[in-house]
Design a protein around this motif. Structure first.
Motif, PDB file in Angstrom:
ATOM      1  N   TYR A  80       7.643  -9.605   7.641  1.00 55.81           N
ATOM      2  CA  TYR A  80       6.872  -9.937   8.842  1.00 55.81           C
ATOM      3  C   TYR A  80       5.368  -9.795   8.617  1.00 55.81           C
ATOM      4  O   TYR A  80       4.591 -10.614   9.114  1.00 55.81           O
ATOM      5  CB  TYR A  80       7.341  -9.140  10.067  1.00 55.81           C
ATOM      6  N   LEU A  81       4.918  -8.797   7.856  1.00 60.28           N
ATOM      7  CA  LEU A  81       3.489  -8.708   7.583  1.00 60.28           C
ATOM      8  C   LEU A  81       3.011  -9.903   6.764  1.00 60.28           C
ATOM      9  O   LEU A  81       1.941 -10.465   7.014  1.00 60.28           O
ATOM     10  CB  LEU A  81       3.160  -7.410   6.849  1.00 60.28           C
ATOM     11  N   GLY A  82       3.825 -10.301   5.784  1.00 51.82           N
ATOM     12  CA  GLY A  82       3.478 -11.472   4.989  1.00 51.82           C
ATOM     13  C   GLY A  82       3.349 -12.716   5.839  1.00 51.82           C
ATOM     14  O   GLY A  82       2.441 -13.536   5.656  1.00 51.82           O
ATOM     15  N   ARG A  83       4.258 -12.854   6.795  1.00 48.99           N
ATOM     16  CA  ARG A  83       4.242 -14.018   7.685  1.00 48.99           C
ATOM     17  C   ARG A  83       3.024 -13.992   8.612  1.00 48.99           C
ATOM     18  O   ARG A  83       2.353 -15.009   8.811  1.00 48.99           O
ATOM     19  CB  ARG A  83       5.546 -14.031   8.486  1.00 48.99           C
ATOM     20  N   TRP A  84       2.753 -12.820   9.175  1.00 51.17           N
ATOM     21  CA  TRP A  84       1.605 -12.725  10.084  1.00 51.17           C
ATOM     22  C   TRP A  84       0.278 -12.964   9.355  1.00 51.17           C
ATOM     23  O   TRP A  84      -0.630 -13.586   9.892  1.00 51.17           O
ATOM     24  CB  TRP A  84       1.581 -11.345  10.754  1.00 51.17           C
ATOM     25  N   LEU A  85       0.206 -12.500   8.144  1.00 51.48           N
ATOM     26  CA  LEU A  85      -1.037 -12.640   7.380  1.00 51.48           C
ATOM     27  C   LEU A  85      -1.367 -14.086   7.029  1.00 51.48           C
ATOM     28  O   LEU A  85      -2.520 -14.414   6.752  1.00 51.48           O
ATOM     29  CB  LEU A  85      -0.966 -11.812   6.095  1.00 51.48           C
ATOM     30  N   THR A  86      -0.357 -14.960   7.036  1.00 54.02           N
ATOM     31  CA  THR A  86      -0.641 -16.368   6.696  1.00 54.02           C
ATOM     32  C   THR A  86      -1.615 -17.015   7.664  1.00 54.02           C
ATOM     33  O   THR A  86      -2.283 -17.994   7.314  1.00 54.02           O
ATOM     34  CB  THR A  86       0.647 -17.206   6.674  1.00 54.02           C
ATOM     35  N   GLN A  87      -1.696 -16.485   8.873  1.00 55.46           N
ATOM     36  CA  GLN A  87      -2.580 -17.088   9.879  1.00 55.46           C
ATOM     37  C   GLN A  87      -4.015 -16.571   9.783  1.00 55.46           C
ATOM     38  O   GLN A  87      -4.904 -17.087  10.459  1.00 55.46           O
ATOM     39  CB  GLN A  87      -2.022 -16.817  11.281  1.00 55.46           C
ATOM     40  N   VAL A  88      -4.230 -15.551   8.970  1.00 55.50           N
ATOM     41  CA  VAL A  88      -5.564 -14.973   8.820  1.00 55.50           C
ATOM     42  C   VAL A  88      -6.399 -15.881   7.930  1.00 55.50           C
ATOM     43  O   VAL A  88      -5.916 -16.369   6.900  1.00 55.50           O
ATOM     44  CB  VAL A  88      -5.462 -13.559   8.219  1.00 55.50           C
ATOM     45  N   PRO A  89      -7.653 -16.145   8.281  1.00 55.69           N
ATOM     46  CA  PRO A  89      -8.502 -17.001   7.430  1.00 55.69           C
ATOM     47  C   PRO A  89      -8.521 -16.514   5.990  1.00 55.69           C
ATOM     48  O   PRO A  89      -8.542 -15.312   5.725  1.00 55.69           O
ATOM     49  CB  PRO A  89      -9.881 -16.874   8.084  1.00 55.69           C
ATOM     50  N   GLU A  90      -8.524 -17.461   5.081  1.00 58.45           N
ATOM     51  CA  GLU A  90      -8.381 -17.145   3.650  1.00 58.45           C
ATOM     52  C   GLU A  90      -9.448 -16.189   3.163  1.00 58.45           C
ATOM     53  O   GLU A  90      -9.169 -15.292   2.364  1.00 58.45           O
ATOM     54  CB  GLU A  90      -8.419 -18.449   2.847  1.00 58.45           C
ATOM     55  N   GLU A  91     -10.687 -16.312   3.651  1.00 58.52           N
ATOM     56  CA  GLU A  91     -11.756 -15.448   3.159  1.00 58.52           C
ATOM     57  C   GLU A  91     -11.563 -13.993   3.592  1.00 58.52           C
ATOM     58  O   GLU A  91     -12.090 -13.073   2.963  1.00 58.52           O
ATOM     59  CB  GLU A  91     -13.123 -15.953   3.629  1.00 58.52           C
ATOM     60  N   ILE A  92     -10.798 -13.770   4.652  1.00 57.77           N
ATOM     61  CA  ILE A  92     -10.472 -12.408   5.085  1.00 57.77           C
ATOM     62  C   ILE A  92      -9.190 -11.935   4.418  1.00 57.77           C
ATOM     63  O   ILE A  92      -9.069 -10.766   4.027  1.00 57.77           O
ATOM     64  CB  ILE A  92     -10.331 -12.346   6.624  1.00 57.77           C
ATOM     65  N   ARG A  93      -8.240 -12.831   4.255  1.00 57.19           N
ATOM     66  CA  ARG A  93      -6.923 -12.481   3.739  1.00 57.19           C
ATOM     67  C   ARG A  93      -6.911 -12.258   2.224  1.00 57.19           C
ATOM     68  O   ARG A  93      -6.267 -11.323   1.734  1.00 57.19           O
ATOM     69  CB  ARG A  93      -5.944 -13.619   4.075  1.00 57.19           C
ATOM     70  N   SER A  94      -7.621 -13.085   1.482  1.00 56.55           N
ATOM     71  CA  SER A  94      -7.457 -13.072   0.026  1.00 56.55           C
ATOM     72  C   SER A  94      -7.849 -11.752  -0.642  1.00 56.55           C
ATOM     73  O   SER A  94      -7.237 -11.384  -1.657  1.00 56.55           O
ATOM     74  CB  SER A  94      -8.237 -14.236  -0.602  1.00 56.55           C
ATOM     75  N   PRO A  95      -8.829 -10.989  -0.137  1.00 55.84           N
ATOM     76  CA  PRO A  95      -9.129  -9.720  -0.811  1.00 55.84           C
ATOM     77  C   PRO A  95      -8.110  -8.613  -0.541  1.00 55.84           C
ATOM     78  O   PRO A  95      -8.177  -7.559  -1.166  1.00 55.84           O
ATOM     79  CB  PRO A  95     -10.502  -9.331  -0.226  1.00 55.84           C
ATOM     80  N   ILE A  96      -7.180  -8.839   0.390  1.00 53.55           N
ATOM     81  CA  ILE A  96      -6.262  -7.768   0.791  1.00 53.55           C
ATOM     82  C   ILE A  96      -5.123  -7.655  -0.211  1.00 53.55           C
ATOM     83  O   ILE A  96      -4.334  -8.588  -0.401  1.00 53.55           O
ATOM     84  CB  ILE A  96      -5.692  -8.023   2.198  1.00 53.55           C
ATOM     85  N   GLN A  97      -5.049  -6.508  -0.869  1.00 53.53           N
ATOM     86  CA  GLN A  97      -3.923  -6.203  -1.746  1.00 53.53           C
ATOM     87  C   GLN A  97      -2.840  -5.520  -0.930  1.00 53.53           C
ATOM     88  O   GLN A  97      -3.125  -4.621  -0.136  1.00 53.53           O
ATOM     89  CB  GLN A  97      -4.367  -5.304  -2.899  1.00 53.53           C
ATOM     90  N   THR A  98      -1.612  -5.954  -1.130  1.00 54.59           N
ATOM     91  CA  THR A  98      -0.497  -5.373  -0.384  1.00 54.59           C
ATOM     92  C   THR A  98       0.462  -4.675  -1.327  1.00 54.59           C
ATOM     93  O   THR A  98       0.599  -5.056  -2.498  1.00 54.59           O
ATOM     94  CB  THR A  98       0.262  -6.474   0.386  1.00 54.59           C
ATOM     95  N   SER A  99       1.108  -3.654  -0.819  1.00 50.52           N
ATOM     96  CA  SER A  99       2.147  -2.969  -1.599  1.00 50.52           C
ATOM     97  C   SER A  99       3.346  -2.734  -0.704  1.00 50.52           C
ATOM     98  O   SER A  99       3.225  -2.153   0.383  1.00 50.52           O
ATOM     99  CB  SER A  99       1.628  -1.646  -2.171  1.00 50.52           C
ATOM    100  N   PHE A 100       4.498  -3.231  -1.141  1.00 47.85           N
ATOM    101  CA  PHE A 100       5.729  -3.165  -0.351  1.00 47.85           C
ATOM    102  C   PHE A 100       6.869  -2.593  -1.189  1.00 47.85           C
ATOM    103  O   PHE A 100       6.971  -2.927  -2.356  1.00 47.85           O
ATOM    104  CB  PHE A 100       6.122  -4.568   0.140  1.00 47.85           C
ATOM    105  N   PRO A 101       7.755  -1.803  -0.625  1.00 46.20           N
ATOM    106  CA  PRO A 101       7.638  -1.297   0.748  1.00 46.20           C
ATOM    107  C   PRO A 101       6.662  -0.137   0.886  1.00 46.20           C
ATOM    108  O   PRO A 101       6.396   0.315   1.982  1.00 46.20           O
ATOM    109  CB  PRO A 101       9.060  -0.849   1.064  1.00 46.20           C
ATOM    110  N   GLY A 102       6.146   0.379  -0.239  1.00 46.00           N
ATOM    111  CA  GLY A 102       5.230   1.506  -0.158  1.00 46.00           C
ATOM    112  C   GLY A 102       5.965   2.789   0.174  1.00 46.00           C
ATOM    113  O   GLY A 102       7.194   2.860   0.137  1.00 46.00           O
ATOM    114  N   ALA A 103       5.206   3.799   0.509  1.00 43.27           N
ATOM    115  CA  ALA A 103       5.773   5.102   0.864  1.00 43.27           C
ATOM    116  C   ALA A 103       5.220   5.523   2.212  1.00 43.27           C
ATOM    117  O   ALA A 103       4.083   5.191   2.558  1.00 43.27           O
ATOM    118  CB  ALA A 103       5.410   6.147  -0.191  1.00 43.27           C
TER     119      ALA A 103
END
Length: 516
Positions: free
Chosen positions: A392-415
C-alpha cells in the motif's frame, strides 16, 4: 532517527509497476498547486517559532501554542480542541545574565537550564573546578569547600572547532594528535567524575546540599557556537550552561589560580502543577468516518532555542497539509485527524496517552504519518515491520511527484520502531505508523535540542515538499478502498538472547511529571 536495516529493497519495482496505469489525479494536482502558490509556512513559522517561541512542557508558552493551533484550525474551518492527557510541573523561564567580573569584566554567553530554580537576587561568587580526588571519601571531605562558590562540572574541551573543520584544514598528524589528546582527556574527566561516587544528577544535588552558589556546565554539541540545553537537577540553586568559548575562559582562569568571579542573575517562576494537552484537529470522513488517517508531530520542545526544527518543522508540515486538504479535499472518505503531541521530549507522553485513551480510534487507524527529525526533505520511509506495508505504501507513493518521490529510499518490511518519536507509540499498539525521515542538515549537531534551533535554520523548500508528500499520502490512504492489513513480519533472532525478536509493547505515559 536511527537508520533502519533494509530487509529487502523494492521502491522502484513498485513504483515502476504502477507507473503505466498512473494518470494525473486532479486532487493531487490541486495539492501541489496550493502548496506552491499559496504556502502559509513562513507565516505559520513566524507565529509559532518567533512569537510564541519554545514550547517546554508545563510552561505558559506550551499552553499558548496549544491555544494558537486550535484558533488557527478554526480559521481554516477545521474542528479542533485541546485534550488533557496529564499534569506537569509548571515553570516559566526568565532572563539569564552571566558576567565575568574578576579579573576583568566581560558578558558571557549562557543560560539557565530548563526547570532551574529562579534567583531572588544576583549572586557574585568565585569559581572552583571539581577536583581530581582519590575516591568518594575524599570527595566528601572536599565538598564543604564549595559553600558560596560556583562549581564547574564539565570538561574543558581542547578545541572549539568541529572535526570537519580540522579535517579540511589541519595536517593529518595534527588532526590525529588532537583526537588522541581529546580522547585521553575525555577518559580522564570521566574517571574524575566517577571517583566522586556520583552521577551527573546526584553530583549537582550533592553540590547544592553543600551550599554551592550554583552549578556551571558546558554541554557542547561539537559544532561552532552550539550547546545542548536540557534540564537542571538542582531545586534551590541555579544550574547554568555556558558556551564552549566562555566556559573555556572560566576554566583556564580557575585552573591557573586567578580565582575568577562571575555575577549570575537568573529569573524563573514556579507555576505549580499545570494541566498538559494534546491539540487534536480533524476533517470528518464522509463514507468511513470511524476509520482514521492520522498526521502526527510533537508540539513540545526543549527551550534552549525556539524549537524550530524539533519539532516546529514537523508541526508546520502537518498543519499545512491539513490546511491544504481542507481546501482541496474537504470531504475525505476516512476521517483525517492530526495530533500535535505534548511532552514527546520526556518520553512520548502525549502520544502514548492518546493511544491509551482512545480504544475507539486505535483499531480503526488506516495509517499514521509522523515527521520529527529536522527541516530536511523526506528521504527515508521504512515499513516498521508491517508485512504488507510495501504494497500500500508503494501504491500511494506512485501519486507523489517524481521530484519528491525519487529521493525517498524505502525499506520493507523493516523493523518496528521502539522509540525516538511518536510513531512508535502507535507501532507498539499494532497500528501501521510510519516515520517520514528527513535529510540531515546537520540536525544532530546544530539544531537537535540546542541553543541554535531557531527560525533561520528552517529550509522552507524542504518543508513545503514534506507538506505536499504528507497531504498526498493522507489523501491516498483515505481513498484506498481497502483497510490496511496489520500482519506483522517475523522478527530476526536477537543475537544477545538467542530468542526471536518480539514486537514492542505499549507503554503507559507519565501522567504527572517534572516533580522528582
Amino acid at each position: 532517527m536511527k537508520k533502519r536495516v533494509i530487509l529487502f529493497y523494492l521502491p522502484f519495482l513498485f513504483w515502476g509497476s504502477f507507473a503505466v496505469a498512473q494518470t494525473k489525479d486532479p486532487v493531487v494536482e490541486a495539492i501541489v498547486k496550493e502548496a506552491n502558490e499559496n504556502s502559509q509556512l513562513e507565516k505559520l513559522a513566524h507565529e509559532l517559532v518567533d512569537v510564541i517561541g519554545p514550547r517546554l512542557v508545563g510552561t505558559p508558552q506550551m499552553q499558548q501554542a496549544n491555544d494558537w493551533a486550535v484558533a488557527k484550525y478554526k480559521e481554516w474551518n477545521i474542528n479542533a480542541h485541546n485534550e488533557k492527557w496529564g499534569e506537569w510541573r509548571g515553570w516559566q523561564r526568565g532572563i539569564s545574565h552571566i558576567d565575568l567580573v574578576y579579573p576583568r569584566t566581560e558578558s558571557l554567553e549562557g543560560m539557565q537550564l530548563a526547570w532551574s530554580p529562579g534567583m531572588k537576587k544576583a549572586v557574585t561568587a568565585e569559581l572552583v573546578i571539581i577536583p581530581d580526588i582519590a575516591d568518594s571519601v575524599e570527595f566528601k571531605k572536599w565538598l564543604p569547600t564549595v559553600k558560596g562558590k560556583f562549581v564547574l562540572i564539565s570538561m574543558n574541551q581542547p578545541t572549539g572547532r568541529p572535526d570537519y573543520n580540522w579535517q579540511e584544514f589541519a595536517r593529518k598528524e595534527s588532526f590525529e594528535k588532537m583526537k588522541a589528546d581529546r580522547a585521553a582527556q575525555t577518559e580522564a574527566w570521566r574517571n574524575r567524575i566517577n571517583k566522586t561516587g556520583r552521577t551527573a544528577r546526584s553530583l549537582s544535588v550533592a553540590l547544592e546540599k553543600a551550599g554551592a552558589a550554583g552549578v556551571v556546565t558546558c554541554n557542547w554539541s561539537n559544532g561552532f557556537g552550539v550547546n545542548k540545553i536540557f534540564s537542571a537537577y538542582t531545586k534551590k540553586i541555579p544550574t547554568i550552561d555556558i558556551s564552549l568559548e566562555d566556559y573555556g575562559l572560566l576554566y583556564r582562569l580557575t585552573e591557573s589560580g586567578h580565582k575568577p568571579k562571575i555575577r549570575v542573575q537568573t529569573e524563573a517562576k514556579e507555576k505549580g502543577i499545570v494541566p498538559t494537552f494534546n491539540t487534536i484537529a480533524e476533517i470528518k470522513g464522509s463514507e468511513k468516518p470511524n476509520e482514521y488517517v492520522i498526521l502526527s508531530a510533537h508540539f513540545d520542545s526543549w527551550d534552549g532555542g525556539t524549537g524550530a526544527t524539533d519539532n516546529g518543522t514537523g508541526t508546520l508540515t502537518m498543519m499545512e497539509a491539513m490546511r491544504i486538504l481542507k481546501k482541496v479535499y474537504p470531504s475525505p472518505k476516512r476521517t483525517i485527524l492530526v495530533g500535535h503531541w505534548g511532552s514527546e521530549e520526556q518520553g512520548l507522553n502525549g502520544s502514548r496517552a492518546f493511544v491509551a485513551d482512545h480504544p475507539e480510534i486505535v483499531p480503526n487507524v488506516q495509517a499514521v504519518f509522523n515527521q520529527d527529525n529536522g527541516t530536511g526533505r523526506v528521504v527515508n520511509l521504512a515499513g516498521q515491520g508491517f508485512l504488507h506495508s510495501y504494497e500500500y505504501l508503494g501504491r500511494w507513493l506512485t501519486q507523489v511527484p517524481e521530484e519528491i518521490r525519487s529521493p525517498i529510499q524505502t525499506s520493507f518490511p523493516g523493523a518496528p520502531g521502539t522509540g525516538g518519536s511518536d510513531f512508535a507509540s502507535f507501532v507498539a499498539a499494532g497500528v501501521p505508523a510510519f516515520s517520514l525521515s528527513s535529510l540531515n542538515w546537520s540536525y544532530g549537531t546544530y539544531t537537535w535540542h540546542t541553543n541554535r534551533d531557531t527560525y533561520d535554520k528552517i529550509v522552507f523548500d524542504d518543508v513545503r515538499s514534506n507538506a505536499i508528500l504528507t497531504a498526498i499520502l493522507a489523501y491516498m490512504a483515505s481513498e484506498d478502498p481497502n483497510k490496511t492489513p496489520r500482519d506483522k513480519s517475523v522478527l530476526p533472532i536477537n543475537p544477545q538472547t538467542g530468542q526471536p525478536g518480539t514486537w514492542p509493547e505499549p507503554r503507559q505515559p507519565t501522567r504527572k511529571g517534572g516533580l522528582d
